[in-house]
Design a protein around this motif. Structure first.
Motif, PDB file in Angstrom:
ATOM      1  N   ARG A  25     -37.671 -12.193 -17.937  1.00  0.00           N
ATOM      2  CA  ARG A  25     -36.952 -13.460 -18.185  1.00  0.00           C
ATOM      3  C   ARG A  25     -35.775 -13.223 -19.133  1.00  0.00           C
ATOM      4  O   ARG A  25     -34.700 -13.786 -18.954  1.00  0.00           O
ATOM      5  CB  ARG A  25     -37.908 -14.500 -18.754  1.00  0.00           C
ATOM      6  CG  ARG A  25     -38.922 -14.999 -17.759  1.00  0.00           C
ATOM      7  CD  ARG A  25     -39.813 -16.080 -18.373  1.00  0.00           C
ATOM      8  NE  ARG A  25     -40.844 -16.474 -17.452  1.00  0.00           N
ATOM      9  CZ  ARG A  25     -42.142 -16.481 -17.727  1.00  0.00           C
ATOM     10  NH1 ARG A  25     -42.562 -16.137 -18.939  1.00  0.00           N
ATOM     11  NH2 ARG A  25     -43.024 -16.850 -16.825  1.00  0.00           N
ATOM     12  N   ARG A  38     -33.442 -15.037  -7.172  1.00  0.00           N
ATOM     13  CA  ARG A  38     -33.723 -16.140  -6.248  1.00  0.00           C
ATOM     14  C   ARG A  38     -34.935 -16.932  -6.728  1.00  0.00           C
ATOM     15  O   ARG A  38     -35.737 -16.439  -7.513  1.00  0.00           O
ATOM     16  CB  ARG A  38     -34.011 -15.597  -4.835  1.00  0.00           C
ATOM     17  CG  ARG A  38     -32.835 -14.919  -4.187  1.00  0.00           C
ATOM     18  CD  ARG A  38     -33.191 -14.280  -2.842  1.00  0.00           C
ATOM     19  NE  ARG A  38     -34.209 -13.239  -3.029  1.00  0.00           N
ATOM     20  CZ  ARG A  38     -35.343 -13.163  -2.341  1.00  0.00           C
ATOM     21  NH1 ARG A  38     -35.625 -14.024  -1.402  1.00  0.00           N
ATOM     22  NH2 ARG A  38     -36.217 -12.196  -2.574  1.00  0.00           N
ATOM     23  N   ARG A  39     -35.021 -18.132  -6.254  1.00  0.00           N
ATOM     24  CA  ARG A  39     -36.173 -18.980  -6.560  1.00  0.00           C
ATOM     25  C   ARG A  39     -36.866 -19.330  -5.255  1.00  0.00           C
ATOM     26  O   ARG A  39     -36.228 -19.696  -4.278  1.00  0.00           O
ATOM     27  CB  ARG A  39     -35.737 -20.275  -7.263  1.00  0.00           C
ATOM     28  CG  ARG A  39     -35.050 -20.080  -8.587  1.00  0.00           C
ATOM     29  CD  ARG A  39     -36.022 -19.610  -9.629  1.00  0.00           C
ATOM     30  NE  ARG A  39     -35.351 -19.341 -10.896  1.00  0.00           N
ATOM     31  CZ  ARG A  39     -35.919 -19.502 -12.060  1.00  0.00           C
ATOM     32  NH1 ARG A  39     -37.161 -19.924 -12.147  1.00  0.00           N
ATOM     33  NH2 ARG A  39     -35.259 -19.214 -13.148  1.00  0.00           N
ATOM     34  N   GLY A  43     -39.916 -23.333  -7.380  1.00  0.00           N
ATOM     35  CA  GLY A  43     -39.040 -22.842  -8.428  1.00  0.00           C
ATOM     36  C   GLY A  43     -39.435 -21.499  -9.021  1.00  0.00           C
ATOM     37  O   GLY A  43     -38.836 -21.042  -9.998  1.00  0.00           O
ATOM     38  N   HIS A  44     -40.442 -20.860  -8.450  1.00  0.00           N
ATOM     39  CA  HIS A  44     -40.881 -19.553  -8.958  1.00  0.00           C
ATOM     40  C   HIS A  44     -39.865 -18.476  -8.593  1.00  0.00           C
ATOM     41  O   HIS A  44     -39.288 -18.483  -7.512  1.00  0.00           O
ATOM     42  CB  HIS A  44     -42.257 -19.182  -8.388  1.00  0.00           C
ATOM     43  CG  HIS A  44     -43.340 -20.121  -8.820  1.00  0.00           C
ATOM     44  ND1 HIS A  44     -43.853 -20.123 -10.095  1.00  0.00           N
ATOM     45  CD2 HIS A  44     -43.988 -21.103  -8.147  1.00  0.00           C
ATOM     46  CE1 HIS A  44     -44.780 -21.053 -10.197  1.00  0.00           C
ATOM     47  NE2 HIS A  44     -44.877 -21.672  -9.024  1.00  0.00           N
ATOM     48  N   ARG A  45     -39.675 -17.546  -9.524  1.00  0.00           N
ATOM     49  CA  ARG A  45     -38.755 -16.440  -9.273  1.00  0.00           C
ATOM     50  C   ARG A  45     -39.257 -15.601  -8.106  1.00  0.00           C
ATOM     51  O   ARG A  45     -40.452 -15.317  -8.006  1.00  0.00           O
ATOM     52  CB  ARG A  45     -38.619 -15.575 -10.523  1.00  0.00           C
ATOM     53  CG  ARG A  45     -37.874 -16.252 -11.649  1.00  0.00           C
ATOM     54  CD  ARG A  45     -38.005 -15.445 -12.941  1.00  0.00           C
ATOM     55  NE  ARG A  45     -37.221 -16.018 -14.013  1.00  0.00           N
ATOM     56  CZ  ARG A  45     -37.630 -17.030 -14.792  1.00  0.00           C
ATOM     57  NH1 ARG A  45     -38.820 -17.575 -14.603  1.00  0.00           N
ATOM     58  NH2 ARG A  45     -36.839 -17.495 -15.743  1.00  0.00           N
TER      59      ARG A  45
END
Length: 140
Positions: A25, A38-39, A43-45
């Motif tokens: 992060r 990207r998500r 909304g998770h990476r």
């Protein structure tokens, strides 16, 4: 042929790279990725193998002592694409000199440590030696 895009979670990338989730992060906040992360759904990476490969480069450069601002600048240059190779070369040459200097210092340190190990091994081989026989000054 269509390229299959891998989608790795932050935990998977942490496991593959040895970086913590917190560090990943942080790298993203600091602008150290070449491409935006990207998500996925919720909304998770979602990382690609290219992201992991780039992180490997970053890890090696950081381990060699490259400062974050320099690494950030390098990422910016790569992100911009072709046309700035001269600046990339200059940046890498500067860091090369830094690493070469570090290696020289470490080599000197290793030589001293190797010498001291030999001194103590010789003393112990002679039956323990007397404390005054082993002076702590650097000799030779």
């Amino acid at each position: 042929m269509a390229e299959i895009m891998t989608s790795l979670s932050i935990g998977q990338v942490a496991e593959q790279t040895g970086l913590s989730v917190h560090a990943l992060r942080f790298y993203e906040r600091e602008g150290l990725f070449v491409h935006p992360v990207r998500r996925g759904s919720g909304g998770h990476r979602a990382y690609s193998q290219d992201d992991v490969d780039w992180l490997t480069v970053c890890i090696i450069l950081r381990a060699s002592g490259m400062p974050l601002p320099m690494l950030r600048r390098y990422a910016e240059l790569v992100r911009e694409g072709s046309g700035n190779e001269e600046e990339r070369l200059s940046l890498m040459r500067e860091h090369y000199e830094h690493v070469a200097t570090q290696i020289g210092r470490l080599t000197e340190s290793l030589d001293l440590i190797r010498y001291k190990v030999g001194v103590y091994e010789d003393l112990l081989d002679q039956g323990g030696g007397v404390a005054h026989q082993c002076h702590e000054a650097v000799v030779e």
